[in-house]
Design an enzyme around this catalytic site. Structure first.
Site, PDB file in Angstrom:
ATOM      1  N   LYS A   1       6.665  -3.619   5.136  1.00 25.96           N
ATOM      2  CA  LYS A   1       7.257  -4.845   4.577  1.00 25.96           C
ATOM      3  C   LYS A   1       8.738  -4.643   4.285  1.00 25.96           C
ATOM      4  O   LYS A   1       9.565  -5.514   4.583  1.00 25.96           O
ATOM      5  CB  LYS A   1       6.513  -5.268   3.313  1.00 25.96           C
ATOM      6  CG  LYS A   1       5.133  -5.831   3.591  1.00 25.96           C
ATOM      7  CD  LYS A   1       4.412  -6.171   2.288  1.00 25.96           C
ATOM      8  CE  LYS A   1       3.006  -6.675   2.544  1.00 25.96           C
ATOM      9  NZ  LYS A   1       2.308  -7.019   1.274  1.00 25.96           N
TER      10      LYS A   1
ATOM     11  N   ALA B   1       6.420  -4.286  -1.186  1.00 30.77           N
ATOM     12  CA  ALA B   1       5.369  -3.822  -2.095  1.00 30.77           C
ATOM     13  C   ALA B   1       4.025  -4.338  -1.605  1.00 30.77           C
ATOM     14  O   ALA B   1       3.944  -5.383  -0.954  1.00 30.77           O
ATOM     15  CB  ALA B   1       5.634  -4.315  -3.518  1.00 30.77           C
ATOM     16  N   ASP B   2       3.000  -3.588  -1.931  1.00 28.06           N
ATOM     17  CA  ASP B   2       1.650  -4.019  -1.610  1.00 28.06           C
ATOM     18  C   ASP B   2       0.709  -3.507  -2.685  1.00 28.06           C
ATOM     19  O   ASP B   2       0.941  -2.444  -3.275  1.00 28.06           O
ATOM     20  CB  ASP B   2       1.205  -3.532  -0.239  1.00 28.06           C
ATOM     21  CG  ASP B   2       0.022  -4.334   0.273  1.00 28.06           C
ATOM     22  OD1 ASP B   2       0.217  -5.509   0.609  1.00 28.06           O
ATOM     23  OD2 ASP B   2      -1.095  -3.798   0.289  1.00 28.06           O
ATOM     24  N   THR B   3      -0.338  -4.272  -2.941  1.00 31.45           N
ATOM     25  CA  THR B   3      -1.323  -3.940  -3.972  1.00 31.45           C
ATOM     26  C   THR B   3      -2.712  -4.030  -3.378  1.00 31.45           C
ATOM     27  O   THR B   3      -3.008  -4.970  -2.639  1.00 31.45           O
ATOM     28  CB  THR B   3      -1.198  -4.916  -5.169  1.00 31.45           C
ATOM     29  OG1 THR B   3       0.131  -4.822  -5.693  1.00 31.45           O
ATOM     30  CG2 THR B   3      -2.201  -4.589  -6.257  1.00 31.45           C
TER      31      THR B   3
END
Length: 192
Positions: free
Chosen positions: A50, A70-72
């Site tokens: 990203k 960011a990733d969750t």
């Protein structure tokens, strides 16, 4: 200039809290888990992709820029729970989380195009016991429909959380302290 490679209003709101000006851009990447990929590697890979996509897409905005991706992911018994496809999928996920501890992994990557800094934050979350009718009522609110693990801790889903160990903001989608530290290393944030 900082580019937030995300259309998430939650991430934008969190980033605003630490006083760094930014512009948002969408970072469309394939979010499919690769065969044999652990949740830790998966979430870190997506954050990096990203950030890189955001940096490339912002070439016409500014020459000296940083891009943040960011990733969750919600993880239970070492299995990643993504966003629900439908009500049955959300029911399955929330029943798995019911009365259990699970982890939320949030990875953040910042890139200048030549240099990249990343972090991974793990937070433990404990849910109360949920009944099928509670899950159905929650689904009807519309909140779980685009959330990892089918819940939003910052919204109605917060009423299911009995305990949290770690970063609340990481569960929402962007760990503020760690993000500020990354930005400091990249010379764009305010020191504590």
């Amino acid at each position: 200039m900082l580019i937030l490679a995300s259309q998430s209003p939650r991430r934008a709101e969190l980033l605003s809290q630490i006083g760094v000006p930014f512009t948002t851009l969408s970072a469309d990447i394939d979010e499919t888990i690769l065969p044999g990929e652990t949740p830790e590697i998966y979430v870190q890979r997506l954050a990096k992709q990203k950030a890189q996509a955001g940096w490339q897409a912002s070439a016409d905005i500014a020459e000296n820029r940083l891009a943040l991706g960011a990733d969750t992911v919600v993880v239970i018994h070492e299995q990643a729970l993504g966003k629900p496809k439908n009500f049955d999928d959300a029911m399955r996920m929330l029943q798995r989380l019911s009365g259990q501890k699970h982890q939320v992994f949030t990875a953040v990557t910042i890139t200048s195009g030549e240099h990249c800094e990343s972090i991974l934050v793990k937070t433990e979350v404990t849910f109360c016991d949920l009944t099928p009718s509670q899950i159905e009522e929650y689904w009807q609110t519309g909140e779980p429909q685009d959330k990892a693990g089918s819940y939003a801790i910052q919204g109605i889903g917060g009423k299911f959380v009995t305990h949290i160990k770690g970063s609340y903001s990481a569960v929402v989608g962007l760990p503020l302290y760690e993000t500020n530290q990354l930005l400091s290393r990249m010379s764009l944030a305010h020191e504590c």
